[in-house]
Write a protein that holds these residues in place. Structure first.
Motif, PDB file in Angstrom:
ATOM      1  N   THR A   1       0.818  -1.216   0.000  1.00  0.00           N
ATOM      2  CA  THR A   1       0.000   0.000   0.000  1.00  0.00           C
ATOM      3  C   THR A   1       0.853   1.269   0.000  1.00  0.00           C
ATOM      4  O   THR A   1       0.412   2.323   0.448  1.00  0.00           O
ATOM      5  CB  THR A   1      -0.952   0.012   1.206  1.00  0.00           C
ATOM      6  N   SER A   2       2.060   1.185  -0.545  1.00  0.00           N
ATOM      7  CA  SER A   2       2.972   2.334  -0.546  1.00  0.00           C
ATOM      8  C   SER A   2       2.564   3.411  -1.545  1.00  0.00           C
ATOM      9  O   SER A   2       2.964   4.568  -1.417  1.00  0.00           O
ATOM     10  CB  SER A   2       4.394   1.877  -0.868  1.00  0.00           C
ATOM     11  N   GLY A   3       1.789   3.041  -2.554  1.00  0.00           N
ATOM     12  CA  GLY A   3       1.484   3.955  -3.667  1.00  0.00           C
ATOM     13  C   GLY A   3       2.210   3.587  -4.935  1.00  0.00           C
ATOM     14  O   GLY A   3       1.853   4.057  -6.016  1.00  0.00           O
ATOM     15  N   TYR A   4       3.244   2.746  -4.824  1.00  0.00           N
ATOM     16  CA  TYR A   4       3.945   2.215  -5.987  1.00  0.00           C
ATOM     17  C   TYR A   4       3.483   0.789  -6.252  1.00  0.00           C
ATOM     18  O   TYR A   4       3.137   0.058  -5.324  1.00  0.00           O
ATOM     19  CB  TYR A   4       5.458   2.217  -5.758  1.00  0.00           C
TER      20      TYR A   4
ATOM     21  N   ALA B   1       7.253   2.001 -17.881  1.00  0.00           N
ATOM     22  CA  ALA B   1       7.842   1.212 -18.966  1.00  0.00           C
ATOM     23  C   ALA B   1       9.034   1.945 -19.585  1.00  0.00           C
ATOM     24  O   ALA B   1      10.058   1.337 -19.905  1.00  0.00           O
ATOM     25  CB  ALA B   1       6.780   0.914 -20.021  1.00  0.00           C
ATOM     26  N   GLU B   2       8.904   3.255 -19.727  1.00  0.00           N
ATOM     27  CA  GLU B   2       9.957   4.026 -20.375  1.00  0.00           C
ATOM     28  C   GLU B   2      11.203   4.164 -19.513  1.00  0.00           C
ATOM     29  O   GLU B   2      12.322   4.229 -20.045  1.00  0.00           O
ATOM     30  CB  GLU B   2       9.416   5.406 -20.758  1.00  0.00           C
ATOM     31  N   ASN B   3      11.041   4.236 -18.184  1.00  0.00           N
ATOM     32  CA  ASN B   3      12.247   4.417 -17.360  1.00  0.00           C
ATOM     33  C   ASN B   3      12.756   3.126 -16.728  1.00  0.00           C
ATOM     34  O   ASN B   3      13.647   3.150 -15.875  1.00  0.00           O
ATOM     35  CB  ASN B   3      12.032   5.517 -16.309  1.00  0.00           C
ATOM     36  N   GLY B   4      12.201   1.988 -17.137  1.00  0.00           N
ATOM     37  CA  GLY B   4      12.743   0.697 -16.729  1.00  0.00           C
ATOM     38  C   GLY B   4      12.288   0.208 -15.375  1.00  0.00           C
ATOM     39  O   GLY B   4      12.897  -0.723 -14.827  1.00  0.00           O
ATOM     40  N   THR B   5      11.228   0.787 -14.830  1.00  0.00           N
ATOM     41  CA  THR B   5      10.754   0.344 -13.512  1.00  0.00           C
ATOM     42  C   THR B   5       9.462  -0.469 -13.591  1.00  0.00           C
ATOM     43  O   THR B   5       8.915  -0.856 -12.558  1.00  0.00           O
ATOM     44  CB  THR B   5      10.529   1.546 -12.578  1.00  0.00           C
TER      45      THR B   5
ATOM     46  N   HIS C   1       3.663  -5.750  -6.084  1.00  0.00           N
ATOM     47  CA  HIS C   1       5.064  -5.959  -6.466  1.00  0.00           C
ATOM     48  C   HIS C   1       6.073  -4.929  -5.964  1.00  0.00           C
ATOM     49  O   HIS C   1       6.974  -5.281  -5.189  1.00  0.00           O
ATOM     50  CB  HIS C   1       5.208  -6.087  -7.983  1.00  0.00           C
ATOM     51  N   HIS C   2       5.989  -3.669  -6.375  1.00  0.00           N
ATOM     52  CA  HIS C   2       7.095  -2.739  -6.178  1.00  0.00           C
ATOM     53  C   HIS C   2       7.417  -2.472  -4.713  1.00  0.00           C
ATOM     54  O   HIS C   2       8.576  -2.207  -4.363  1.00  0.00           O
ATOM     55  CB  HIS C   2       6.806  -1.420  -6.889  1.00  0.00           C
ATOM     56  N   SER C   3       6.426  -2.529  -3.845  1.00  0.00           N
ATOM     57  CA  SER C   3       6.693  -2.283  -2.428  1.00  0.00           C
ATOM     58  C   SER C   3       7.729  -3.256  -1.886  1.00  0.00           C
ATOM     59  O   SER C   3       8.533  -2.898  -1.007  1.00  0.00           O
ATOM     60  CB  SER C   3       5.399  -2.400  -1.618  1.00  0.00           C
ATOM     61  N   PHE C   4       7.740  -4.478  -2.397  1.00  0.00           N
ATOM     62  CA  PHE C   4       8.670  -5.471  -1.869  1.00  0.00           C
ATOM     63  C   PHE C   4      10.075  -5.307  -2.432  1.00  0.00           C
ATOM     64  O   PHE C   4      11.057  -5.654  -1.762  1.00  0.00           O
ATOM     65  CB  PHE C   4       8.107  -6.882  -2.095  1.00  0.00           C
ATOM     66  N   ALA C   5      10.193  -4.782  -3.630  1.00  0.00           N
ATOM     67  CA  ALA C   5      11.519  -4.402  -4.112  1.00  0.00           C
ATOM     68  C   ALA C   5      12.079  -3.272  -3.250  1.00  0.00           C
ATOM     69  O   ALA C   5      13.259  -3.283  -2.876  1.00  0.00           O
ATOM     70  CB  ALA C   5      11.442  -3.980  -5.576  1.00  0.00           C
TER      71      ALA C   5
END
Length: 382
Positions: free
Chosen positions: A121-124, A138-142, A176-180
């Motif tokens: 729930t970070s927003g990412y 997609a454009e900046n590789g994230t 996904h992204h919160s765990f990275a």
């Protein structure tokens, strides 16, 4: 000797769903059944029981325990801001709606916390529909995808921090992204790569000797090939014994995902089944997590307001599931209370309230055939 598990896996190998698999069913302290069937690559060597598999999102449960151990030791606090360690995430801007233009933002109402990372729930996170934010990622590789990470942890976080949040921290859910970010947080707090910290603090003490961010080259023969289903059938994406996970990567992968074996992951799950007390390795009998944190991890922790139909790829996800710390929680049906999750390379685990454990490890990207195999595996016992 044939069994329902062997028959299930053999049928899907015959159908071409997967070339091979390793699976474990365990009740109590002894495996009910542990099998390796099929091939490590199409036309290749037999699948080994000790095959080292790309477990992808099954990493999230391990990362969660690592972070919760830092909470237990007082080095992190669940509801504290992550900004002291991740200054890149200070002064966040938030889109007025997830599909808004990137310039249409307001200030974040509060900082991102450790709890936000553990609960997605970070927003990412992954964006399930086309939007300016999805295009920018997609454009900046994230943007998240099936391929391994393509840049080091610090560069990845810096690029992610260029982008606004999809929603206010704690008020939405994206995968996904919160765990990275959590993996990078562990590295910053401990002052070392997350893989080194995991080895010394968690996986090593539990005897999970093959769980790491890569496979040593002298063990690469145990790494199966990876595949995805295409119109031409199974298409190889990484060769047996090769690819990104064979040997040390060229950059810090604290934000990446692990490889592991069925035995290693069974040791990890048994610790959780026993309320945070290790059952294996040099730590046998030691408490790895306080009882309250171990219980909280496998209980739904997602705020009701964050459970929007558009937050995941299935609009009915929240009708059936909750999300704890790094694991999904079945909310309804015959296995209510089961905690479970899958990895994008066709892996899955589950733990029932009675302690029954199932682990399925394949190396074919999730798609309808593999999802059906996982569904059948999850209903095989009980």
């Amino acid at each position: 000797m044939t069994t329902p598990l062997v028959d299930l896996l053999g049928t899907h190998i015959k159908w071409g769903t997967v070339p091979g698999a390793v699976a474990v069913l365990a009740v109590g302290d002894d495996p009910l059944e542990a099998v390796a069937v099929g091939r490590a690559a199409v036309g290749g060597a037999e699948m080994r029981p000790d095959a080292i598999m790309r477990i992808q999102s099954m990493t999230k449960a391990i990362t969660s325990v690592s972070a919760l151990r830092l909470v237990a030791s007082g080095r992190l606090v669940l509801d504290d801001s992550v900004e002291p360690w991740l200054p890149e995430l200070a002064e966040r801007r938030v889109l007025v709606s997830p599909d808004a233009m990137l310039s249409d933002t307001v200030p974040a109402s509060r900082p991102i916390t450790v709890r936000d990372l553990l609960t997605n729930t970070s927003g990412y996170g992954m964006i399930p529909v086309s939007s300016p934010l999805q295009q920018a990622m997609a454009e900046n590789g994230t943007e998240a995808g099936a391929d391994p990470v393509a840049m080091g942890a610090d560069e990845w976080l810096a690029r992610l921090a260029e982008l606004p949040l999809a929603f206010q921290p704690g008020q939405g859910w994206r995968y996904h992204h919160s765990f990275a970010i959590l993996g990078i947080l562990i590295s910053r707090v401990t002052g070392r790569p997350t893989g080194d910290h995991l080895r010394d603090d968690l996986t090593g003490p539990l005897g999970m000797v093959d769980t790491a961010f890569w496979v040593p080259l002298d063990q690469a023969h145990r790494l199966p090939a990876a595949y995805r289903h295409t119109d031409d059938g199974l298409t190889e994406t990484e060769p047996a014994g090769g690819g990104f996970y064979a040997g040390a990567p060229p950059f810090d992968v604290s934000h990446a995902e692990l490889v592991s074996t069925a035995d290693d992951y069974l040791a990890f799950l048994r610790m959780l089944v026993h309320g945070g007390i290790a059952q294996t390795g040099d730590a046998r009998g030691e408490r790895m997590l306080p009882a309250d944190l171990a219980a909280a991890m496998i209980r739904d922790q997602t705020p009701p307001a964050a459970k929007a139909p558009d937050s995941f790829f299935s609009p009915t996800f929240w009708d059936e599931m909750g999300w704890g710390f790094g694991v999904g929680i079945e909310a309804t049906g015959p296995h209510a209370g089961r905690f479970t999750w899958s990895g994008g390379q066709g892996t899955n685990f589950y733990v029932d309230p009675d302690g029954t454990i199932g682990i399925l490890l394949t190396q074919v990207e999730l798609g309808d055939p593999v999802i059906e195999l996982i569904r059948e595996f999850q209903t095989l016992h009980g």
